[in-house]
Design a protein around this motif. Structure first.
Motif, mmCIF file in Angstrom:
data_model
loop_
_atom_site.group_PDB
_atom_site.id
_atom_site.type_symbol
_atom_site.label_atom_id
_atom_site.label_comp_id
_atom_site.label_asym_id
_atom_site.label_seq_id
_atom_site.Cartn_x
_atom_site.Cartn_y
_atom_site.Cartn_z
ATOM 1 N N TYR A 394 -2.766 20.753 0.380
ATOM 2 C CA TYR A 394 -1.469 20.435 0.974
ATOM 3 C C TYR A 394 -0.546 19.900 -0.107
ATOM 4 O O TYR A 394 -0.972 19.630 -1.248
ATOM 5 N N MET A 395 0.705 19.715 0.234
ATOM 6 C CA MET A 395 1.709 19.172 -0.683
ATOM 7 C C MET A 395 2.771 18.474 0.146
ATOM 8 O O MET A 395 2.645 18.366 1.362
ATOM 9 N N ARG A 396 3.835 18.006 -0.479
ATOM 10 C CA ARG A 396 4.913 17.324 0.236
ATOM 11 C C ARG A 396 6.253 18.018 -0.014
ATOM 12 O O ARG A 396 6.518 18.479 -1.125
ATOM 13 N N ILE A 397 7.062 18.067 1.021
ATOM 14 C CA ILE A 397 8.465 18.454 0.878
ATOM 15 C C ILE A 397 9.269 17.165 0.749
ATOM 16 O O ILE A 397 9.272 16.338 1.662
ATOM 17 N N TRP A 398 9.920 16.986 -0.400
ATOM 18 C CA TRP A 398 10.757 15.813 -0.634
ATOM 19 C C TRP A 398 12.216 16.216 -0.452
ATOM 20 O O TRP A 398 12.677 17.193 -1.040
ATOM 21 N N TYR A 399 12.933 15.442 0.334
ATOM 22 C CA TYR A 399 14.329 15.779 0.647
ATOM 23 C C TYR A 399 15.232 14.585 0.361
ATOM 24 O O TYR A 399 15.109 13.526 0.988
ATOM 25 N N ASP A 400 16.117 14.745 -0.605
ATOM 26 C CA ASP A 400 17.158 13.765 -0.902
ATOM 27 C C ASP A 400 18.361 14.096 -0.035
ATOM 28 O O ASP A 400 19.114 15.024 -0.346
ATOM 29 N N SER A 401 18.531 13.340 1.029
ATOM 30 C CA SER A 401 19.597 13.626 1.981
ATOM 31 C C SER A 401 20.869 12.869 1.600
ATOM 32 O O SER A 401 20.846 11.648 1.435
ATOM 33 N N LYS A 402 21.964 13.591 1.447
ATOM 34 C CA LYS A 402 23.246 12.955 1.112
ATOM 35 C C LYS A 402 23.790 12.135 2.286
ATOM 36 O O LYS A 402 24.408 11.092 2.089
ATOM 37 N N ASP A 403 23.583 12.630 3.501
ATOM 38 C CA ASP A 403 24.166 11.969 4.664
ATOM 39 C C ASP A 403 23.151 11.200 5.502
ATOM 40 O O ASP A 403 23.493 10.647 6.555
ATOM 41 N N GLY A 404 21.888 11.162 5.040
ATOM 42 C CA GLY A 404 20.862 10.444 5.779
ATOM 43 C C GLY A 404 20.293 11.189 6.965
ATOM 44 O O GLY A 404 19.404 10.691 7.648
ATOM 45 N N GLN A 405 20.786 12.392 7.233
ATOM 46 C CA GLN A 405 20.285 13.187 8.347
ATOM 47 C C GLN A 405 18.973 13.883 7.959
ATOM 48 O O GLN A 405 18.761 14.208 6.791
ATOM 49 N N PRO A 406 18.097 14.118 8.907
ATOM 50 C CA PRO A 406 16.816 14.758 8.594
ATOM 51 C C PRO A 406 16.972 16.214 8.183
ATOM 52 O O PRO A 406 17.935 16.882 8.569
ATOM 53 N N LEU A 407 16.026 16.683 7.410
ATOM 54 C CA LEU A 407 15.996 18.085 7.005
ATOM 55 C C LEU A 407 15.651 18.944 8.211
ATOM 56 O O LEU A 407 14.692 18.653 8.933
ATOM 57 N N PRO A 408 16.415 20.006 8.489
ATOM 58 C CA PRO A 408 16.091 20.871 9.635
ATOM 59 C C PRO A 408 14.667 21.401 9.562
ATOM 60 O O PRO A 408 14.165 21.734 8.480
ATOM 61 N N GLN A 409 14.022 21.499 10.707
ATOM 62 C CA GLN A 409 12.649 21.993 10.755
ATOM 63 C C GLN A 409 12.572 23.453 10.333
ATOM 64 O O GLN A 409 11.642 23.870 9.647
ATOM 65 N N GLU A 410 13.556 24.250 10.726
ATOM 66 C CA GLU A 410 13.549 25.680 10.409
ATOM 67 C C GLU A 410 14.245 25.918 9.075
ATOM 68 O O GLU A 410 15.386 25.504 8.871
ATOM 69 N N ILE A 411 13.553 26.602 8.165
ATOM 70 C CA ILE A 411 14.140 26.824 6.842
ATOM 71 C C ILE A 411 15.348 27.749 6.907
ATOM 72 O O ILE A 411 16.170 27.752 5.984
ATOM 73 N N GLU A 412 15.478 28.502 7.987
ATOM 74 C CA GLU A 412 16.653 29.358 8.138
ATOM 75 C C GLU A 412 17.925 28.526 8.295
ATOM 76 O O GLU A 412 19.034 29.022 8.075
ATOM 77 N N GLN A 413 17.765 27.268 8.651
ATOM 78 C CA GLN A 413 18.920 26.387 8.825
ATOM 79 C C GLN A 413 19.251 25.601 7.554
ATOM 80 O O GLN A 413 20.178 24.798 7.553
ATOM 81 N N TRP A 414 18.478 25.806 6.489
ATOM 82 C CA TRP A 414 18.765 25.123 5.230
ATOM 83 C C TRP A 414 19.940 25.826 4.551
ATOM 84 O O TRP A 414 19.831 26.991 4.145
ATOM 85 N N ARG A 415 21.027 25.155 4.365
ATOM 86 C CA ARG A 415 22.235 25.753 3.777
ATOM 87 C C ARG A 415 22.182 25.554 2.258
ATOM 88 O O ARG A 415 22.509 24.474 1.739
ATOM 89 N N VAL A 416 21.765 26.596 1.566
ATOM 90 C CA VAL A 416 21.591 26.534 0.117
ATOM 91 C C VAL A 416 22.948 26.626 -0.574
ATOM 92 O O VAL A 416 23.819 27.401 -0.170
ATOM 93 N N VAL A 417 23.128 25.846 -1.630
ATOM 94 C CA VAL A 417 24.344 25.916 -2.443
ATOM 95 C C VAL A 417 24.278 27.190 -3.268
ATOM 96 O O VAL A 417 23.421 27.338 -4.141
#
Length: 562
Positions: A394-417
């Protein structure tokens, strides 16, 4: 002057507060790096051991009948009384038995009474027992009938408690051929879910082992966490795996202390472990006592030795899980590794988590330099042939959130720059990112100041990159190897191999923050598995079964573990 005085006081106060805040964070970061803590492991979903549902039918069985259901042979517990099997606790489903003499000729435990849970289910006023695979240990015979089979009563009905019988005639585990170079010895998989797996492949290795997380210490003795354990043991045995169930302490230091202070309870636990081993034809045990009070170090060592003495008398292998060396009293220093080694056949080094899920900074679960140092440290205290390298699936997904909101569960909702290239994304380090320090840290004695034991290095390979607290909110999520394949495929342009850590790393810039993952995959495991041969270790172990991708058994396991 008056205003200057107040300004000076304000500046000194602010400076003092900043110093305290920075120091507190630095201590927190040091405490989290390179070792688990009560918060990071006891409550971590990755290490949760569920209690297995009872799949035995609640069917009332009459007289001496044997009813077959889904591979189980069901009988009434009342019918078993003629063999000397009497209820110890009707609510718990335990029964009285006597231990036989040991294989080594010792009579220390012979004829001692022990309460054991038989595979069964409540059925009205009685209890239905599955005797399919335990019948020979219980000395039960049966006769074939036209419509159903029946129990064969013993020549004389007895009121004496049944003595368990050793030397089961059931099929023995397959003895795989040794590898030509002898590189891989023991290969163990921990199994907390304990579900029968028909697709499980055989391993052509020297000693394949399954370690279901089946037993837990309690104030009343041993708790068997799978009421239908008989079927699981048989399924693994048929695939050639020896069974070494895990015994844990629920990460509870107070419970463990009470047990370590109670000699009679320890003796009861030892008797129960021996009884279960005979009942189910185990080949060994795996001890997993974690988060134990440092003051209980010597008592822990003595208890392990007591378990080991009994297990060896009955020819059972005994292994114990220990963390890599760190400065944590309850999670690392409590293990007197040098004193424990003679009592153990194997010492399992849990080379994970380098960075736990409560770490204030992101980092890998098990980088190669950190794992290698963990092995090197252990080699100063334990013979190489007894060391088994534990690796994560296993491994970990680390998320630095700018607005403090949680990372969406579905990767399709991740808005990549989209205006970032993969190379730029991998190189950009936001506040709180990590850099790698490959220098060996300062050595410390295993048991603290004044210890005569060898000085060992601490596990602090990774540290904050800029020395400042991350103002954004760092979130973490567990990712199994099986689930990580989707992530690696979708964001492959953002993933690069880190040659210093021997891991793939992903830096994914999102509109709302940044996702960082240090991947554990077949390549990273291949790198770590080399340490087994390079340092002539006793074998490898993996946490845990169920986290691996479907091709794992025909790919990595087939080519690297044989």
């Amino acid at each position: 002057m008056k205003y200057n005085k107040w300004i000076s006081i304000f500046c000194l106060t602010a400076s003092f507060c900043l110093t305290i805040s920075t120091a507190a964070w630095a201590i927190s970061a040091r405490e989290q790096e390179g070792r688990p803590s009560e918060e990071t492991k006891a409550d971590d979903p990755v290490f949760v051991v569920p209690k297995v549902a009872n799949l035995i039918p609640a069917e009332v069985v009459k007289d001496l009948q044997i009813v077959e259901r889904n591979g189980r042979w069901l009988v009434s517990d009342k019918a078993l009384q003629q063999y000397g099997i009497f209820s110890a606790d009707e609510k718990k489903g335990t029964y009285w038995f006597r231990l036989p003499p040991s294989d080594t000729g010792s009579h220390e435990w012979q004829d001692q009474n022990v309460r054991l849970l038989l595979p069964g289910q409540s059925a009205g006023q009685e209890r239905t027992i599955n005797i399919r695979h335990v019948r020979r240990t219980l000395g039960i015979s049966y006769v074939l009938g036209t419509d159903y089979n029946e129990l064969l009563p013993p020549p004389e009905r007895t009121r004496a408690v049944l003595q368990l019988q050793q030397g089961s005639e059931l099929p023995k585990p397959v003895s795989p051929s040794r590898t030509q170079d002898g590189r891989m010895g023991l290969v163990l998989f921990w199994d907390p879910v304990m579900k029968e797996d028909e697709s499980l492949a055989q391993l052509n290795t020297q000693q394949p082992v399954m370690s279901p997380c089946a037993f837990r210490l309690t104030r009343q003795g041993i708790d068997l966490r799978n009421p239908d354990f008989d079927m699981l043991e048989a399924s693994y045995r048929d695939k050639g795996y020896a069974m070494w169930p895990l015994i844990d302490n629920d990460f509870d230091p107070q419970l463990t202390h009470e047990i370590l202070m109670n000699g009679s309870l320890q003796d009861q636990i030892v008797r129960e472990l021996i009884g279960y081993a005979i009942l189910y034809d185990f080949k060994g045990y795996n001890i997993d006592f974690e988060n134990v009070n440092y003051d209980d170090t010597d008592r822990l060592t003595a208890f392990v030795k007591k378990i080991s003495d009994a297990c060896r008398a009955y020819r059972l292998k005994i292994s114990m899980d220990v963390t890599p060396l760190s400065d944590s009293p309850n999670w690392s220093l409590v293990y007197d590794r040098k004193a424990l080694a003679p009592a153990l056949d194997y010492v399992m080094v849990m080379a994970y988590d380098q960075f736990g899920r409560m770490s204030p900074v992101a980092g890998p679960v098990a980088s190669y330099p950190w794992v290698e140092r963990s092995v090197q440290n252990m080699l100063t205290l334990v013979p190489a042939e007894k060391i088994v390298l534990g690796m994560p699936l296993y491994m970990r997904i680390w998320y630095d959130s700018k607005d403090g909101q949680p990372l969406p569960q579905e990767i399709e909702q991740w808005r990549v720059v989209t205006n970032h290239t993969a190379q730029t994304a991998a190189a950009s380090l936001l506040p709180g990112a990590v850099s790698v320090n490959l220098e060996m840290p300062a050595a410390v004695p295993e048991k603290g100041i004044g210890s005569s034991r060898p000085a060992l290095t601490l596990d602090t390979a990774v540290k904050p990159g800029n020395g400042l607290r991350n103002k954004s909110k760092l979130q973490v999520r567990t990712l199994t190897m099986a689930d990580s394949e989707v992530l690696m495929k979708k964001f492959k342009n953002y993933i690069q191999w880190d040659a210093s850590l021997h891991l793939y790393k992903m830096e994914l810039p999102l509109e709302t923050g940044r996702v960082t993952v240090w991947f554990e995959d077949e390549k990273s495991l291949q790198e770590k598995i080399k340490l087994v041969s390079d340092y002539h270790l006793g074998g490898a172990a993996f946490w845990r079964k169920g986290f691996e991708p479907s091709r794992f058994w025909q790919g990595f396991a087939k080519h690297e573990l044989t």
